[in-house]
Design a protein around this motif. Sequence first.
Motif, PDB file in Angstrom:
ATOM      1  N   UNK A  22       0.830  -1.209   0.000  1.00 46.25           N
ATOM      2  CA  UNK A  22       0.000   0.000   0.000  1.00 46.25           C
ATOM      3  C   UNK A  22       0.866   1.262   0.000  1.00 46.25           C
ATOM      4  N   UNK A  23       2.050   1.176   0.593  1.00 47.43           N
ATOM      5  CA  UNK A  23       2.902   2.356   0.816  1.00 47.43           C
ATOM      6  C   UNK A  23       3.866   2.596  -0.337  1.00 47.43           C
ATOM      7  N   UNK A  24       3.399   2.455  -1.554  1.00 47.54           N
ATOM      8  CA  UNK A  24       4.291   2.563  -2.714  1.00 47.54           C
ATOM      9  C   UNK A  24       4.954   3.932  -2.821  1.00 47.54           C
ATOM     10  N   UNK A  25       4.279   4.980  -2.336  1.00 46.57           N
ATOM     11  CA  UNK A  25       4.809   6.332  -2.498  1.00 46.57           C
ATOM     12  C   UNK A  25       5.456   6.863  -1.217  1.00 46.57           C
ATOM     13  N   UNK A  26       5.765   5.974  -0.308  1.00 45.92           N
ATOM     14  CA  UNK A  26       6.406   6.389   0.936  1.00 45.92           C
ATOM     15  C   UNK A  26       7.843   6.831   0.678  1.00 45.92           C
ATOM     16  N   UNK A  27       8.355   7.664   1.591  1.00 47.16           N
ATOM     17  CA  UNK A  27       9.760   8.053   1.539  1.00 47.16           C
ATOM     18  C   UNK A  27      10.561   6.983   2.275  1.00 47.16           C
ATOM     19  N   UNK A  28      11.159   6.082   1.524  1.00 43.02           N
ATOM     20  CA  UNK A  28      11.881   4.968   2.126  1.00 43.02           C
ATOM     21  C   UNK A  28      13.280   5.412   2.519  1.00 43.02           C
ATOM     22  N   UNK A  29      13.688   5.030   3.707  1.00 45.10           N
ATOM     23  CA  UNK A  29      14.986   5.455   4.256  1.00 45.10           C
ATOM     24  C   UNK A  29      16.149   5.001   3.372  1.00 45.10           C
ATOM     25  N   UNK A  30      16.022   3.844   2.751  1.00 39.83           N
ATOM     26  CA  UNK A  30      17.102   3.311   1.919  1.00 39.83           C
ATOM     27  C   UNK A  30      16.700   3.276   0.448  1.00 39.83           C
ATOM     28  N   UNK A  31      15.806   4.184   0.078  1.00 39.42           N
ATOM     29  CA  UNK A  31      15.375   4.396  -1.308  1.00 39.42           C
ATOM     30  C   UNK A  31      14.539   3.264  -1.908  1.00 39.42           C
ATOM     31  N   UNK A  32      14.262   2.239  -1.164  1.00 48.54           N
ATOM     32  CA  UNK A  32      13.391   1.181  -1.653  1.00 48.54           C
ATOM     33  C   UNK A  32      12.699   0.500  -0.485  1.00 48.54           C
ATOM     34  N   UNK A  33      11.582  -0.132  -0.769  1.00 48.98           N
ATOM     35  CA  UNK A  33      10.814  -0.783   0.289  1.00 48.98           C
ATOM     36  C   UNK A  33      11.558  -2.008   0.816  1.00 48.98           C
ATOM     37  N   UNK A  34      11.340  -2.365   2.073  1.00 51.50           N
ATOM     38  CA  UNK A  34      12.057  -3.510   2.662  1.00 51.50           C
ATOM     39  C   UNK A  34      11.524  -4.842   2.149  1.00 51.50           C
TER      40      UNK A  34
END
Length: 245
Positions: A22-34
Motif C-alpha cells: 500500500x505504501x508505494x509512495x512512501x519516503x523509504x529510508x534506503x530508497x526502496x521498500x524492505x
Amino acid sequence: MTSAQPNNLPLWVQDRDTVIEYSQHAQWRYQESPDYNRSKENLAKESTRNHVEGTLEAIVQNLVRTFEMEVSFKSNPQQWLSVVNDQFRISTNGGKEYTAADLSAQGTYNLFMADSEHYKASEENFESSAKLFHSTFPQGFPWEVLEVYSGPPVVTFKWRHWGHFRGQYKDFAPTGETIEIIGMTIANVTDDLKIISLEHYFDNNLFIEKLTAGGKLADSNNSGDSETKSGGCPFGSWFKGLKKS
C-alpha cells in the motif's frame, strides 16, 4: 497469507507485506521498500507461537510489526500509518517519553539503550546503530507476541525477541548462541487500533551482558579459550527494540 486477513480490519493491523504494498509512495529510508522474505523464513522455523489470523494476538503482533517496519524504513514519520503522529509517545522502563520525530531521527536502539560502558547511545546515530546490530545478528532479530493480557483501548502484552549472535559486537567476539529477550509492553490505542503510546518494560543490561560475554577479540586471540567462555549464560530477559524482525 494476505488474502486470509479479515476484510474489515484496518490496514495497519493486517499482514506487514500488505502495508508495504500500500505504501508505494512512501519516503523509504534506503530508497526502496524492505524485503521481509528472509525474516518470514526465520519466523516460520523459530517462532514459538502460531497465532490464528483475526485473533487479538495476531492483530497485536501485526500492529507492532508494522510499527517496527515503519520506524525502521519510512524516513518521514508523517507517513507512519500505525500511529497517531501528533499524540504518539514512547518510553522504556518509566523513563523519558519520546515522540515519533525523535524515534525517526535517533532510532530505537539509541532511545531504548542509554549510555553504558559498552554502548554509547550519545555517540551513535540511526544509521550507525542499525548497521552495528544488523552485523551482530546477520540472520535477523525476529519478534513475536507471546501473550496478550488485555484488549483495546489499553493493550498489555508479553513478547519475545531473539537472534543468533554470529557477528562480532564492536570488538567483542560472537558466541554463536541464540540470545532471547522477553519483555512487556502497554499500548494505548485508538478505536481503529492506531498506537497513541507505548510503554516498554525489560532489562536491557542483560542484553549488553550477553553481547560482551565472549570477551574481546584481542583477548580471545591471545588466550585461547578463557576469555571466550567468560560469563557462561547468566541470561534472563530481553532486548530493546522493537526491534528487528
